[in-house]
Design an enzyme around this catalytic site. Structure first.
Site, PDB file in Angstrom:
ATOM      1  N   GLU A  30      -1.778  -5.297   8.697  1.00  0.00           N
ATOM      2  CA  GLU A  30      -0.378  -4.715   9.624  1.00  0.00           C
ATOM      3  C   GLU A  30      -1.073  -5.288  11.640  1.00  0.00           C
ATOM      4  O   GLU A  30      -2.697  -4.435  11.321  1.00  0.00           O
ATOM      5  CB  GLU A  30      -0.307  -3.028   9.168  1.00  0.00           C
ATOM      6  N   ASP A  48       0.711  -1.440  -0.192  1.00  0.00           N
ATOM      7  CA  ASP A  48       0.091  -0.010   0.084  1.00  0.00           C
ATOM      8  C   ASP A  48       1.037   1.243   0.504  1.00  0.00           C
ATOM      9  O   ASP A  48       0.349   2.773  -0.115  1.00  0.00           O
ATOM     10  CB  ASP A  48      -1.176  -0.176   1.008  1.00  0.00           C
ATOM     11  N   SER A  49       2.456   1.122   0.192  1.00  0.00           N
ATOM     12  CA  SER A  49       3.351   2.109  -0.381  1.00  0.00           C
ATOM     13  C   SER A  49       2.338   2.563  -2.005  1.00  0.00           C
ATOM     14  O   SER A  49       3.689   3.968  -2.016  1.00  0.00           O
ATOM     15  CB  SER A  49       3.734   1.988  -0.517  1.00  0.00           C
ATOM     16  N   LYS A  88      -0.661  -9.142   3.519  1.00  0.00           N
ATOM     17  CA  LYS A  88      -0.569  -9.016   4.136  1.00  0.00           C
ATOM     18  C   LYS A  88      -0.914  -8.200   4.820  1.00  0.00           C
ATOM     19  O   LYS A  88      -1.851  -7.323   4.140  1.00  0.00           O
ATOM     20  CB  LYS A  88       0.634  -8.321   3.517  1.00  0.00           C
ATOM     21  N   ASP A 126      -1.029  -5.607   0.097  1.00  0.00           N
ATOM     22  CA  ASP A 126      -1.105  -5.412   1.183  1.00  0.00           C
ATOM     23  C   ASP A 126      -2.990  -5.733   1.203  1.00  0.00           C
ATOM     24  O   ASP A 126      -3.623  -4.828  -0.012  1.00  0.00           O
ATOM     25  CB  ASP A 126      -0.553  -3.550   1.432  1.00  0.00           C
ATOM     26  N   GLU A 163       9.005  -4.413  10.539  1.00  0.00           N
ATOM     27  CA  GLU A 163       9.483  -3.087   9.625  1.00  0.00           C
ATOM     28  C   GLU A 163       9.807  -2.008  10.771  1.00  0.00           C
ATOM     29  O   GLU A 163       9.157  -1.608  12.177  1.00  0.00           O
ATOM     30  CB  GLU A 163       8.466  -1.976   9.224  1.00  0.00           C
TER      31      GLU A 163
HETATM   32  O1  KIV Z   1       3.084  -1.237   1.616  1.00  0.00           O
HETATM   33  C1  KIV Z   1       4.796  -1.207   1.395  1.00  0.00           C
HETATM   34  O2  KIV Z   1       5.556  -1.373   0.892  1.00  0.00           O
HETATM   35  C2  KIV Z   1       5.041  -2.402   2.359  1.00  0.00           C
HETATM   36  C3  KIV Z   1       6.851  -2.440   2.996  1.00  0.00           C
HETATM   37  C4  KIV Z   1       7.290  -1.364   3.427  1.00  0.00           C
HETATM   38  C5  KIV Z   1       6.886  -3.974   4.148  1.00  0.00           C
HETATM   39  O3  KIV Z   1       4.356  -2.425   3.567  1.00  0.00           O
END
Ligand code: KIV
Length: 301
Positions: free
Chosen positions: A126, A56-57, A124, A95, A193
């Site tokens: 969090e 989600d970056s 993934k 994500d 992280e």
């Molecule tokens: O969204 C992302 O790029 C991430 C990484 C920083 C692990 O979660």
């Protein structure tokens, strides 16, 4: 097989990742790199990395937001599909964005299913103990889950910034407990992280599933970086833990600046970059239309 690296010989699977403990097996660390579209996915897969993370970056490095909170499940699905269409050998992890797994189990399952149907092979999410029941529900529904604890960007407002976590004895113990709970809930791997290297080492040693570090020192079972950060393709502040392997942004600016200059000076396009073979079209066009002044037919040659 990639020309550049020890690429995985066959499709990377969740059980392959789950078994990959550097400490136990003396294996080489895993690698995961983010990608958000077909070209970035192709670059990452060619590198031989075992996992592509549709992170989600996306919000920050592609869509221009200040944090990750603005992307939706639909955004993630759209970008996941682009990545998966390249048929990478790497495992595609996507994500679950903020608020897609916080409201109810039903909501969580539906959102995760959207990502899986778009092409994700795992999701993934969090958070630690607070998210354990969602992890259990996803695993129960046959959806592989990668955990993510420590500096969790979706909690940026609660953390008061993108700040290193787990720095006190108490915080480190909480992190370890969270990690163990996520493992017990069925997570197949865990991203750590922004935590001190000693804390990451301790967590890694205490788990049977692999840890993938970002800003967590060298002792995790793998490393992940954001595509734009490692390529030097970003325009914001670069965190201390990033190593830039190229200067993509400045090389890109140089290239585009040169294009603009070449157009303005008449250097571009040249004859070689133009279609010059009319294959008789000019003559027949003139005959039919009586226009002798038609000099540049296009889509020829
Ligand atoms: O969204 C992302 O790029 C991430 C990484 C920083 C692990 O979660």
């Amino acid at each position: 097989m990639s020309a550049y690296s020890e690429a995985p010989a066959s499709k990377v699977t969740v059980p392959f990742i789950q078994r990959h403990k550097v400490r136990i097996d003396g294996l080489k660390p895993l690698t995961m790199v983010t990608a958000y579209d077909a070209p970035s996915a192709r670059v990452v897969d060619e590198s031989g990395a075992e996992m592509i993370l549709v992170g989600d970056s996306l919000a920050m490095v592609v869509l221009g937001y200040k944090d990750t909170l603005s992307v939706t499940t639909d955004d993630m699905a759209y970008h996941t599909a682009a990545v998966r269409r390249t048929e990478p050998k790497a495992l595609v992890v996507s994500d679950l964005p903020w608020m897609s797994y916080h409201v109810s189990v039903e909501d969580t399952l539906n959102n995760a299913a959207k990502l899986i149907r778009a092409g994700a092979e795992a999701v993934k999410l969090e958070g630690g103990s607070k998210r354990v029941h969602m992890v259990e529900a996803l695993v129960e529904a046959e959806i592989p889950v990668q955990g993510h604890i420590g500096l969790t960007p979706q909690s940026v407002k609660v953390m008061g910034g993108f700040l290193v976590q787990g720095r006190t004895e108490e915080a480190a113990q909480t992190l370890l407990l969270d990690a163990k709970r996520l493992e017990s809930a069925g997570a197949f791997s865990l991203v750590l992280e922004g935590v001190p290297d000693v804390v990451a080492k301790l967590v890694t040693e205490q788990l049977d599933i692999p840890t993938i570090g970002i800003g967590a020192g060298p002792s995790t079972d793998g490393q992940v970086l954001v595509f734009h950060d490692l390529l030097g393709y970003g325009f914001g502040r670069i965190p201390k833990f990033v190593r830039k392997y190229s200067e993509f942004a400045s090389q890109g600016i140089d290239a585009v600046t040169q294009f603009v200059a070449d157009v303005r000076s008449g250097e571009f396009p040249s004859q070689a970059e133009s279609y010059t073979d009319t294959k008789g079209l000019l003559a027949s066009w003139s005959e039919r239309n009586g226009q002798a002044d038609f000099e540049q037919p296009y889509l020829v040659g």
